[in-house]
Motif scaffolding. Structure first.
Motif, PDB file in Angstrom:
ATOM      1  N   SER A 177      19.151 -36.949  14.902  1.00  0.00           N
ATOM      2  CA  SER A 177      18.063 -37.719  15.487  1.00  0.00           C
ATOM      3  C   SER A 177      16.750 -36.981  15.295  1.00  0.00           C
ATOM      4  N   GLN A 178      15.684 -37.564  15.830  1.00  0.00           N
ATOM      5  CA  GLN A 178      14.375 -36.916  15.722  1.00  0.00           C
ATOM      6  C   GLN A 178      14.367 -35.548  16.383  1.00  0.00           C
ATOM      7  N   ASP A 179      15.124 -35.386  17.478  1.00  0.00           N
ATOM      8  CA  ASP A 179      15.154 -34.112  18.195  1.00  0.00           C
ATOM      9  C   ASP A 179      16.081 -33.102  17.561  1.00  0.00           C
ATOM     10  N   GLY A 180      16.711 -33.451  16.478  1.00  0.00           N
ATOM     11  CA  GLY A 180      17.625 -32.527  15.824  1.00  0.00           C
ATOM     12  C   GLY A 180      19.044 -32.606  16.348  1.00  0.00           C
ATOM     13  N   ASP A 181      19.338 -33.535  17.285  1.00  0.00           N
ATOM     14  CA  ASP A 181      20.686 -33.678  17.820  1.00  0.00           C
ATOM     15  C   ASP A 181      21.591 -34.335  16.786  1.00  0.00           C
ATOM     16  N   LEU A 182      22.832 -33.859  16.719  1.00  0.00           N
ATOM     17  CA  LEU A 182      23.808 -34.449  15.823  1.00  0.00           C
ATOM     18  C   LEU A 182      24.235 -35.812  16.369  1.00  0.00           C
ATOM     19  N   ILE A 183      24.310 -36.824  15.489  1.00  0.00           N
ATOM     20  CA  ILE A 183      24.697 -38.183  15.875  1.00  0.00           C
ATOM     21  C   ILE A 183      26.009 -38.520  15.182  1.00  0.00           C
ATOM     22  N   LEU A 184      27.040 -38.830  15.987  1.00  0.00           N
ATOM     23  CA  LEU A 184      28.347 -39.185  15.452  1.00  0.00           C
ATOM     24  C   LEU A 184      28.562 -40.694  15.561  1.00  0.00           C
ATOM     25  N   VAL A 185      29.488 -41.183  14.762  1.00  0.00           N
ATOM     26  CA  VAL A 185      29.781 -42.612  14.735  1.00  0.00           C
ATOM     27  C   VAL A 185      30.714 -42.971  15.886  1.00  0.00           C
ATOM     28  N   LEU A 186      30.387 -44.025  16.604  1.00  0.00           N
ATOM     29  CA  LEU A 186      31.254 -44.597  17.632  1.00  0.00           C
ATOM     30  C   LEU A 186      31.766 -45.935  17.105  1.00  0.00           C
ATOM     31  N   GLN A 187      33.042 -46.006  16.806  1.00  0.00           N
ATOM     32  CA  GLN A 187      33.632 -47.213  16.257  1.00  0.00           C
ATOM     33  C   GLN A 187      34.045 -48.164  17.381  1.00  0.00           C
ATOM     34  N   LYS A 188      33.830 -49.444  17.165  1.00  0.00           N
ATOM     35  CA  LYS A 188      34.236 -50.468  18.120  1.00  0.00           C
ATOM     36  C   LYS A 188      35.239 -51.393  17.445  1.00  0.00           C
ATOM     37  N   ILE A 189      36.428 -51.441  18.033  1.00  0.00           N
ATOM     38  CA  ILE A 189      37.488 -52.283  17.499  1.00  0.00           C
ATOM     39  C   ILE A 189      38.097 -53.072  18.658  1.00  0.00           C
ATOM     40  N   ASN A 190      37.890 -54.399  18.640  1.00  0.00           N
ATOM     41  CA  ASN A 190      38.462 -55.272  19.664  1.00  0.00           C
ATOM     42  C   ASN A 190      38.122 -54.795  21.086  1.00  0.00           C
ATOM     43  N   ASN A 191      36.841 -54.599  21.331  1.00  0.00           N
ATOM     44  CA  ASN A 191      36.335 -54.205  22.653  1.00  0.00           C
ATOM     45  C   ASN A 191      36.798 -52.822  23.101  1.00  0.00           C
ATOM     46  N   SER A 192      37.282 -51.997  22.197  1.00  0.00           N
ATOM     47  CA  SER A 192      37.620 -50.607  22.501  1.00  0.00           C
ATOM     48  C   SER A 192      36.857 -49.697  21.554  1.00  0.00           C
ATOM     49  N   TYR A 193      36.590 -48.469  22.010  1.00  0.00           N
ATOM     50  CA  TYR A 193      35.738 -47.539  21.265  1.00  0.00           C
ATOM     51  C   TYR A 193      36.538 -46.306  20.872  1.00  0.00           C
ATOM     52  N   ASN A 194      36.227 -45.780  19.666  1.00  0.00           N
ATOM     53  CA  ASN A 194      36.911 -44.598  19.143  1.00  0.00           C
ATOM     54  C   ASN A 194      35.883 -43.655  18.526  1.00  0.00           C
ATOM     55  N   PHE A 195      36.119 -42.358  18.673  1.00  0.00           N
ATOM     56  CA  PHE A 195      35.373 -41.360  17.897  1.00  0.00           C
ATOM     57  C   PHE A 195      36.106 -40.032  18.015  1.00  0.00           C
ATOM     58  N   SER A 196      35.763 -39.103  17.140  1.00  0.00           N
ATOM     59  CA  SER A 196      36.426 -37.799  17.129  1.00  0.00           C
ATOM     60  C   SER A 196      35.424 -36.729  16.730  1.00  0.00           C
ATOM     61  N   PHE A 197      35.746 -35.484  17.098  1.00  0.00           N
ATOM     62  CA  PHE A 197      34.909 -34.350  16.706  1.00  0.00           C
ATOM     63  C   PHE A 197      35.768 -33.093  16.651  1.00  0.00           C
ATOM     64  N   GLN A 198      35.259 -32.102  15.951  1.00  0.00           N
ATOM     65  CA  GLN A 198      35.919 -30.802  15.819  1.00  0.00           C
ATOM     66  C   GLN A 198      34.904 -29.706  16.066  1.00  0.00           C
ATOM     67  N   ILE A 199      35.334 -28.674  16.780  1.00  0.00           N
ATOM     68  CA  ILE A 199      34.477 -27.512  17.055  1.00  0.00           C
ATOM     69  C   ILE A 199      35.200 -26.269  16.570  1.00  0.00           C
ATOM     70  N   LYS A 200      34.484 -25.417  15.852  1.00  0.00           N
ATOM     71  CA  LYS A 200      35.047 -24.162  15.360  1.00  0.00           C
ATOM     72  C   LYS A 200      34.282 -22.992  15.963  1.00  0.00           C
ATOM     73  N   ILE A 201      35.029 -22.040  16.528  1.00  0.00           N
ATOM     74  CA  ILE A 201      34.437 -20.819  17.085  1.00  0.00           C
ATOM     75  C   ILE A 201      34.176 -19.873  15.924  1.00  0.00           C
ATOM     76  N   VAL A 202      32.908 -19.608  15.631  1.00  0.00           N
ATOM     77  CA  VAL A 202      32.559 -18.958  14.370  1.00  0.00           C
ATOM     78  C   VAL A 202      32.477 -17.442  14.452  1.00  0.00           C
TER      79      VAL A 202
END
Length: 503
Positions: free
Chosen positions: A171-196
């Motif tokens: 976004s403009q503020d530099g925040d990461l934007i992930l996709v939120l999928q909508k399928i038949n009135n339900s929402y899905n998304f996923s993410f991964q975090i790695k300790i570097v």
């Protein structure tokens, strides 16, 4: 409200139906460098007015505990929704779900370098800009130029595409934007975090926040499926649990050696052996076998991410037998059964009628806790039941010892055998102090130690509990060993024997 929790150890699958809690603690896990956290949210369905979901935030938070998991960075935020946090310096990651534009905004607080990945999208912002890299077109390169120049142009084109792809996911503020999928009135998304890096290591708490449930007079609820996979470089166990397989198998060896030594003592002094001595041997062997299955259980969790059902069932069975044998043996020793008398009084029988069912309930609670996800409301309920029942059992086994002490005090001044009764009285007092110290150390001191040490040393709590249990077993066996000079095992003398001694 219907809750279904399927615990697969460090590969978690949690299903919540018609949930209304505002904060759900999903899990705590100690990460080393290069550890990863994968979260997959599926089938998020909402009930209530659409406007409420647009105005009130909903999403995930990942916080880092200060010390041992007692207070996380978001602990003080539970009353006010942490997703509305304006700013902060403590390490915290928020995943804000926006239903209107089908996106998930990732906000970071504090100094942290963990890598967050997921499926990104172009934010729906009017003045959002996408940076591009000025580059010559490949068609404009003369054919007479060397091949290296054409390759350089192609590399610049790829670099420009990568830069554009990164910018499209922010976004403009530099925040990461992930996709939120909508399928038949339900929402899905996923993410991964790695300790570097090592500076990012620690105990992390993952929570799900349902902030609009705090609105008064609103019938809002949600249903959700969450899959969580946590890994460290050495396997699926948390940093505090990685030494546990070796710890349990080692302590099993010590308990088995103590049991063999006890059997040797019983065989050597077989003329002074009572039934309860063999019960004490059975307790030591059961404890050793239980620790073996406990170690195997953790080994498979570390390698497979979940326990093998057969080994887990064997551990639960031996754990239940060990718990029942422990409290029964302590209560029988406290009443003097088989040593001095073979019949229990009505008052002592009531203790067993209370302790044995409570021990069964405590073990059922423990098994449910082990096989239930932390995010379910059942987990917190059974954890409280286990703690309460355990304290009641620990307090109940002190009563037989207290009654025996009182009986010996009265007998020492009335039956003419003061010396013998006073020796037994002293032994019972020592035993009472031993039980109190054992309960106090394993239920209070060890827990305080667990919540004050660094996250990777929390296994020290298990070590202290097992070592103190071994010491308690050894001291109990030593004090009530089958020996002719043990005052506890000396039967009362007849008056004729006393007269013969005087002659």
């Amino acid at each position: 409200m219907v809750l279904v929790g399927c615990c697969a150890a460090r590969i978690h699958k949690l299903t919540l139906k018609n949930e209304r809690r505002s904060v759900i603690h999903l899990n705590s896990f100690g990460f080393y460098a290069n550890g990863t956290l994968d979260v997959n949210m599926k089938n998020l369905t909402l009930t209530g007015e659409t406007m409420d979901f647009e105005e009130q935030p909903i999403g995930f938070s990942l916080s880092k505990s200060r010390v041992g998991g007692v207070m996380s960075y978001t602990a003080e935020e539970f009353d006010a929704c942490v997703l509305t946090k304006p700013s902060g310096t403590e390490p915290l990651v928020l995943f804000l779900i926006h239903f209107k534009d089908s996106s998930v905004q990732v906000k970071r607080y504090g100094d942290q370098k963990n890598v967050i990945t997921g499926r990104t999208k172009t934010p729906a912002l009017k003045d959002a800009t996408v940076k591009s890299v000025d580059q010559p077109k490949q068609d404009d390169v003369p054919a007479s130029q060397p091949k290296q120049v054409a390759n350089k142009v192609g590399d610049q084109s790829k670099a420009g595409e990568n830069a554009t792809r990164v910018e499209k996911g922010r976004s403009q503020d530099g925040d990461l934007i992930l996709v939120l999928q909508k399928i038949n009135n339900s929402y899905n998304f996923s993410f991964q975090i790695k300790i570097v890096s090592q500076s990012e290591e620690g105990l992390y708490n993952l929570n799900f926040h349902h902030c609009f449930s705090k609105l008064p007079d609103k019938e809002n609820s949600f249903s959700i499926d969450i899959e969580i996979t946590e890994r460290n470089p050495g396997g699926f166990l948390s940093a505090a649990e990685m030494p546990l397989p070796l710890l349990y198998i080692s302590m099993s060896g010590f308990f088995f050696a103590a049991a063999l030594l006890w059997v040797h003592v019983l065989v050597k002094h077989r003329f002074n052996v009572f039934k309860i001595h063999w019960l004490m041997a059975a307790l030591a062997f059961t404890k050793s076998i239980s620790l073996i299955f406990h170690s195997i259980n953790y080994h498979f969790i570390n390698t497979e991410g979940h326990p093998i059902e057969g080994w887990a069932v064997m551990y639960y069975i031996t754990h239940l037998l060990k718990g029942a044998l422990l409290f029964i043996t302590l209560a029988l020793i406290g009443t003097g059964w088989a040593f001095v008398k073979y019949i229990l009084s009505d008052k002592e029988k009531k203790i067993f009628m209370i302790v044995i069912p409570l021990q069964v309930l405590a073990n059922v609670a423990y098994i449910i806790i082990e096989s239930t996800e932390e995010g379910t409301s059942e987990y917190a309920l059974w954890k409280e039941i286990l703690f309460l029942v355990d304290l009641i059992c620990c307090g109940a086994i002190l009563f037989p010892v207290v009654w025996s002490i009182r009986h010996l005090q009265e007998a020492s001044s009335t039956d003419g055998k003061a010396v013998m009764n006073l020796a037994k009285l002293k032994l019972f007092r020592h035993y009472y102090v031993m039980i109190v110290c054992y309960i106090y150390f394993t239920r209070i001191i060890a827990i305080l130690l667990k919540v004050t040490v660094p996250f990777q040393w929390q296994w020290f709590y298990e070590l202290m509990v097992e070592v103190s249990t071994l010491v308690f077993f050894v001291l109990t066996g030593y004090k009530f060993r089958p020996a002719s000079n043990n005052p506890y095992l000396q039967l009362p003398l007849d008056e004729e024997d006393v007269e013969m001694d005087e002659v």
